[in-house]
Design a protein around this motif. Sequence first.
Motif, PDB file in Angstrom:
ATOM      1  N   VAL A 131       0.834  -1.199   0.000  1.00 18.26           N
ATOM      2  CA  VAL A 131       0.000   0.000   0.000  1.00 18.26           C
ATOM      3  C   VAL A 131       0.871   1.251   0.000  1.00 18.26           C
ATOM      4  O   VAL A 131       1.854   1.335   0.757  1.00 18.26           O
ATOM      5  CB  VAL A 131      -0.913  -0.016   1.242  1.00 18.26           C
ATOM      6  CG1 VAL A 131      -1.652   1.296   1.397  1.00 18.26           C
ATOM      7  CG2 VAL A 131      -1.885  -1.175   1.167  1.00 18.26           C
ATOM      8  N   ALA A 132       0.521   2.226  -0.812  1.00 12.09           N
ATOM      9  CA  ALA A 132       1.223   3.511  -0.804  1.00 12.09           C
ATOM     10  C   ALA A 132       0.891   4.262   0.477  1.00 12.09           C
ATOM     11  O   ALA A 132      -0.233   4.177   0.987  1.00 12.09           O
ATOM     12  CB  ALA A 132       0.821   4.334  -2.019  1.00 12.09           C
ATOM     13  N   GLU A 133       1.855   5.005   0.995  1.00  8.98           N
ATOM     14  CA  GLU A 133       1.618   5.743   2.246  1.00  8.98           C
ATOM     15  C   GLU A 133       0.451   6.711   2.105  1.00  8.98           C
ATOM     16  O   GLU A 133      -0.354   6.873   3.035  1.00  8.98           O
ATOM     17  CB  GLU A 133       2.885   6.485   2.668  1.00  8.98           C
ATOM     18  CG  GLU A 133       2.763   7.161   4.016  1.00  8.98           C
ATOM     19  CD  GLU A 133       4.072   7.737   4.522  1.00  8.98           C
ATOM     20  OE1 GLU A 133       4.038   8.376   5.594  1.00  8.98           O
ATOM     21  OE2 GLU A 133       5.122   7.557   3.857  1.00  8.98           O
ATOM     22  N   ALA A 134       0.309   7.322   0.946  1.00  8.72           N
ATOM     23  CA  ALA A 134      -0.771   8.284   0.732  1.00  8.72           C
ATOM     24  C   ALA A 134      -2.148   7.636   0.791  1.00  8.72           C
ATOM     25  O   ALA A 134      -3.149   8.313   1.068  1.00  8.72           O
ATOM     26  CB  ALA A 134      -0.582   8.975  -0.613  1.00  8.72           C
ATOM     27  N   ASP A 135      -2.210   6.335   0.537  1.00  5.64           N
ATOM     28  CA  ASP A 135      -3.491   5.624   0.521  1.00  5.64           C
ATOM     29  C   ASP A 135      -3.726   4.787   1.774  1.00  5.64           C
ATOM     30  O   ASP A 135      -4.783   4.172   1.927  1.00  5.64           O
ATOM     31  CB  ASP A 135      -3.548   4.684  -0.692  1.00  5.64           C
ATOM     32  CG  ASP A 135      -3.381   5.422  -2.012  1.00  5.64           C
ATOM     33  OD1 ASP A 135      -3.848   6.579  -2.099  1.00  5.64           O
ATOM     34  OD2 ASP A 135      -2.780   4.850  -2.940  1.00  5.64           O
ATOM     35  N   ALA A 136      -2.760   4.771   2.664  1.00  2.00           N
ATOM     36  CA  ALA A 136      -2.744   3.758   3.731  1.00  2.00           C
ATOM     37  C   ALA A 136      -3.906   3.881   4.706  1.00  2.00           C
ATOM     38  O   ALA A 136      -4.415   2.871   5.203  1.00  2.00           O
ATOM     39  CB  ALA A 136      -1.419   3.818   4.489  1.00  2.00           C
ATOM     40  N   MET A 137      -4.356   5.096   4.998  1.00  3.01           N
ATOM     41  CA  MET A 137      -5.403   5.248   6.007  1.00  3.01           C
ATOM     42  C   MET A 137      -6.734   4.639   5.569  1.00  3.01           C
ATOM     43  O   MET A 137      -7.569   4.321   6.407  1.00  3.01           O
ATOM     44  CB  MET A 137      -5.584   6.713   6.366  1.00  3.01           C
ATOM     45  CG  MET A 137      -4.382   7.333   7.076  1.00  3.01           C
ATOM     46  SD  MET A 137      -3.834   6.412   8.547  1.00  3.01           S
ATOM     47  CE  MET A 137      -5.274   6.546   9.582  1.00  3.01           C
TER      48      MET A 137
END
Length: 299
Positions: free
Chosen positions: A155-161
């Motif tokens: 998962v990309a950090e920008a999408d992680a939440m």
Amino acid sequence: MRLVSVDTDGTEQPGAVVAAPDGTDRLLDLAGIAGGLSLAQLLADDTALAAARLAVSGADAATLPRLDDVRLAPPVRPRTILCLGYNYRGHIEGHNEGLVEGDQGGDAAPYPNVFIKTANTIGGPNDPVVMPAAATDVDYEGEIAVVIGRTARNVAEADAMAFVAGYTLFNDVSDRGWQNRSSQWALGKSVDGFGPLGPWIVTTDELPNLGGLQMEVERGGVVTVRASTDAMVYGVAFLVHYLSQVITLQPGDIISTGTPARSVQEQSVHLPLADGETVTIRVTGLGELTTTFVRTDER
């Protein structure tokens, strides 16, 4: 929402906690909405989760049973339990000699210090921790656990939440003797029942992130930890991104975000937990988790 798993004669079913006008917490049964889903499965099902939110918003809390009158199971039973060591500034390896309470100094490690606990450690929020005869140096660590809500792989950090369902409290109980027998911590961290979890999951619509929360940990009524989550070195989004590069995280898996440093007084004298002692973890917006430790002579 605050979501729980309720143990009814050995069957675990999801529920929601609703505050009544008299200030007590009440239980809204979500078994009908879940249709046989566990709480972890409900968290991953957008339709069921939306139905749960609607039911909570329309509940007449005064008519519901008291939460104190039911037996709570662990909110989830994770397949994978990943834990962070030294993830608060001021909590460093070597028991923080010389630090003053609240010290935020020290350089961050280049990568998170990650270790595992095994699934046999998970216990309900009101279950005692039974210390077997082999565990003679039992210790506690109050932590916030991130609960994964959907399958996360690379998962990309920008999408992680978007992959985080919510947060709960976790006591990373350890036996320091077994932990220090080798460079790998797994045995000391993975004694049966050494992972009380709960009492509920607070979903991310109610608590979007962990910024600015205050944590206290009490041992026998004495505060031994007082810190802000702003002192975390690695945040939730980064951890989901980082870990999902090598481990596929499944709904119900948890990432425990580490413990802050204890007070200087508590660090100066290490006393293993004794029979009958209690530890309470308290975090703004997440409630509290109190665990009683009991000694057994069984091996």
